[in-house]
Every structure is written in C-alpha cells, then in structure tokens.
Design an enzyme around this catalytic site. Sequence first.
Site, short mmCIF file in Angstrom:
data_model
loop_
_atom_site.label_atom_id
_atom_site.label_comp_id
_atom_site.label_asym_id
_atom_site.label_seq_id
_atom_site.Cartn_x
_atom_site.Cartn_y
_atom_site.Cartn_z
N ASP A 105 -10.24 -60.56 -29.32
CA ASP A 105 -9.99 -60.54 -30.76
C ASP A 105 -10.99 -61.33 -31.61
O ASP A 105 -10.85 -61.40 -32.83
CB ASP A 105 -8.56 -61.02 -31.04
N HIS A 120 -12.82 -60.53 -20.82
CA HIS A 120 -12.39 -59.13 -20.89
C HIS A 120 -13.12 -58.34 -21.97
O HIS A 120 -12.60 -57.37 -22.51
CB HIS A 120 -10.87 -59.05 -21.09
N CYS A 131 -21.78 -40.92 -21.01
CA CYS A 131 -23.26 -40.88 -21.07
C CYS A 131 -23.90 -42.27 -21.21
O CYS A 131 -25.11 -42.40 -21.12
CB CYS A 131 -23.73 -39.97 -22.18
N CYS A 150 -22.77 -37.35 -27.86
CA CYS A 150 -22.63 -36.31 -26.84
C CYS A 150 -21.32 -35.53 -26.98
O CYS A 150 -21.08 -34.60 -26.22
CB CYS A 150 -22.73 -36.93 -25.44
N THR A 188 -1.52 -68.33 -21.57
CA THR A 188 -1.71 -67.23 -20.61
C THR A 188 -0.64 -67.30 -19.52
O THR A 188 -0.30 -68.39 -19.07
CB THR A 188 -3.13 -67.22 -19.98
N SER A 189 -0.15 -66.12 -19.13
CA SER A 189 0.83 -66.08 -18.06
C SER A 189 0.11 -66.17 -16.71
O SER A 189 0.75 -66.33 -15.67
CB SER A 189 1.64 -64.79 -18.14
N ASN A 213 1.98 -73.87 -23.13
CA ASN A 213 2.64 -72.56 -23.16
C ASN A 213 4.05 -72.73 -23.72
O ASN A 213 4.63 -73.80 -23.63
CB ASN A 213 2.69 -71.97 -21.74
P1 NAD Z 1 0.38 -62.49 -21.44
O1 NAD Z 1 0.92 -61.65 -22.54
O2 NAD Z 1 0.60 -62.07 -20.03
O3 NAD Z 1 0.93 -63.98 -21.58
C1 NAD Z 1 0.93 -64.67 -22.80
C2 NAD Z 1 1.42 -66.07 -22.54
O4 NAD Z 1 1.35 -66.80 -23.76
C3 NAD Z 1 2.86 -66.14 -22.06
O5 NAD Z 1 2.92 -67.02 -20.94
C4 NAD Z 1 3.64 -66.71 -23.27
O6 NAD Z 1 4.70 -67.54 -22.87
C5 NAD Z 1 2.55 -67.53 -23.95
N1 NAD Z 1 2.72 -67.68 -25.40
C6 NAD Z 1 3.20 -66.78 -26.31
N2 NAD Z 1 3.14 -67.28 -27.55
C7 NAD Z 1 2.61 -68.52 -27.44
C8 NAD Z 1 2.28 -69.54 -28.38
N3 NAD Z 1 2.49 -69.38 -29.70
N4 NAD Z 1 1.75 -70.71 -27.91
C9 NAD Z 1 1.54 -70.89 -26.57
N5 NAD Z 1 1.83 -69.95 -25.65
C10 NAD Z 1 2.34 -68.79 -26.07
O7 NAD Z 1 -1.19 -62.68 -21.79
P2 NAD Z 1 -2.42 -62.96 -20.88
O8 NAD Z 1 -2.09 -63.91 -19.80
O9 NAD Z 1 -3.53 -63.26 -21.79
O10 NAD Z 1 -2.69 -61.55 -20.17
C11 NAD Z 1 -2.65 -60.33 -20.88
C12 NAD Z 1 -3.96 -59.54 -20.89
O11 NAD Z 1 -4.04 -58.68 -22.06
C13 NAD Z 1 -5.14 -60.42 -21.05
O12 NAD Z 1 -6.27 -59.77 -20.64
C14 NAD Z 1 -5.11 -60.57 -22.57
O13 NAD Z 1 -6.12 -61.25 -23.12
C15 NAD Z 1 -4.95 -59.13 -23.02
N6 NAD Z 1 -4.41 -59.15 -24.40
C16 NAD Z 1 -5.22 -59.66 -25.36
C17 NAD Z 1 -4.78 -59.83 -26.66
C18 NAD Z 1 -5.74 -60.43 -27.67
O14 NAD Z 1 -6.95 -60.23 -27.57
N7 NAD Z 1 -5.24 -61.21 -28.62
C19 NAD Z 1 -3.45 -59.46 -26.97
C20 NAD Z 1 -2.63 -58.90 -25.94
C21 NAD Z 1 -3.13 -58.78 -24.64
ZN ZN Z 2 -21.74 -39.98 -24.78
#
Ligand code: NAD
Ligand code: ZN
Length: 249
Positions: A105, A120, A131, A150, A188-189, A213
Amino acid sequence: MDNELITKSAQYIVSSKNSIALTGAGISVESGIPDFRSKDGLWSRYAPEEYATISAFRENPEKIWKMLKEMEELVLGAEPNPAHIGLGELEKMGYLNYIITQNIDNLHQAGGAQNVIEYHGNSSTLSCIWCGNRYPVEEKGGEYPPKCGCGKILKPDVVFFGEPIPPYALTKSFQLAASTELLLIIGTSAVVSPANTIPSIAKQNGAKIIEINMEETHLTSTITDIFLKGKAGEIVPAIVSEVKRIAGK
Ligand code: NAD
Ligand code: ZN
C-alpha cells in the site's frame, strides 16, 4: 497499554545497534485498509484463497479485477497512520535500519520511511504475465480492467499466492534477519510463507523480538520477548515518545 513494557521496548531500541521491523496488513487497518481477518472487510467478500492466487488470475483475470479495483480504491484513498509515521521517525533518528513490509500500500514511504523492502511487491506498476511488458499504474488509470498493448489483461506487481518473492526482497530480508539485534513485528499473523520465516531467522541469530498486535499470534508464546497488545497506531507512537525521552531527543 502497559507502560513498563513500552519503556522496556524503548530501552531495547535505543541500545540496539541494528534494528529492523517486519510489518503486515494490521499496521494499515487504522488507515482504512482491511486485513485478511476483518469481519466485514473486503476479504469477507473475496476469499484470499479464491481471489489472491496466481492460478485464479490466469484463469479469470476479469473476476480477480473486481477485487483488485476495490483494493486499489482503498489504497489510493488511504493516508499513513501514526504507526507508519512513528516508524518513519525512528528511521530518521537512526533507530531503525529497515522496514520489511508484506503490504503493497506504499504507506510506509508516505509515512516518511525510506528504507522499505516490499516483500510482496507494490501496486504502483502493472505487468503483463503473458508478454512481460510493464506499465506505471497512472498510464492505465481509468481503464478497467487495464490491458496490455498485446491485448491481455494486466496484473499489478504484487505477489499473489503461488508467485515467487521478488529476488532482491528475499535475499535482502534474509540477510537483515540474520544480522539484526532487534526485530519489531507489527500487525502480522505471520502465517504467510516465506515472510513468516523472518522472525525465526532473527531469533536463531540472537535478536530480541518485540511484537505488536491486537491479539496473540503463534509467535507470541514461542519467540516473542515483549508482547505489546493493542493498536499499532497507539503503541508505536508511545514507543517513539519513550525513545525520544530516553535518548534525550
Ligand atoms: P493478516 O490479515 O493475516 O494479519 C493481520 C494481523 O494484524 C492480525 O494478527 C491482526 O490481529 C493484526 N491487527 C489488526 N489490526 C491491528 C492493529 N490496528 N494494530 C495491530 N495489529 C493489528 O495479515 P498479514 O500477516 O500481513 O498477511 C496477509 C497477506 O496479505 C500479507 O501478504 C499482507 O500484506 C497482504 N495484505 C496486504 C494489505 C495491505 O497492503 N495493506 C491488506 C490486506 C492483506
Ligand atoms: Zn502483454
């Protein structure tokens, strides 16, 4: 918020010569971008297993673009929150060397951080998986779904399930994890592989682990040294003020 743990975390940060952060979707939730777990968010309508795999994109890119368009609108409208800004400040003060983010993001950069590894990928460019042509997103703005010269439908340069991690991000993250003294894990989870190997690589090499978290993860009872439960947008700024106090800045 546990003030004692905030102070202890700030002390670790100030005394570490080499610190990095690993962030996930949770750090952007307070900016209005839902994580995979949100009850009523985007992902309750578009199951990631169904919509975020490269084979699904190959089979039916029009279908996947319904989800991508909604995600794109959320991302374009989002502003960095105090957690992104706080990490940017830590970097400027010399207390954070790199951020490895799983997010696509751009909010770490918008929050003032410069050393950001996008594990990612990033949604600011689009590629043709057929292509190989690549386009900046602005060039295709307004086209839905955006098409390559293309004729095929383009894919944003974000890593879908089943796609490899960009080689630089993979190598650099591994090196950083293996050499860091301190790892901050935020929102992150830690279930998505191979990003979830970073915490254990750091731990095996002797790093202190601070985890922020809303809820415990599988890391909390296994490798985390300090668990700070709550919102990243509240905890990160609290740590930053404590770092400033301790360091006299
Ligand atoms: P996940 O959705 O699996 O886990 C998110 C974690 O954040 C959870 O453990 C949750 O408890 C915690 N959380 C939620 N709100 C919070 C807050 N306000 N403060 C602190 N913690 C909070 O996400 P992930 O582990 O990043 O894996 C999902 C995949 O999808 C990754 O590749 C991710 O980056 C991608 N994704 C990206 C975006 C983005 O770019 N913003 C959004 C959704 C998913
Ligand atoms: Zn193309």
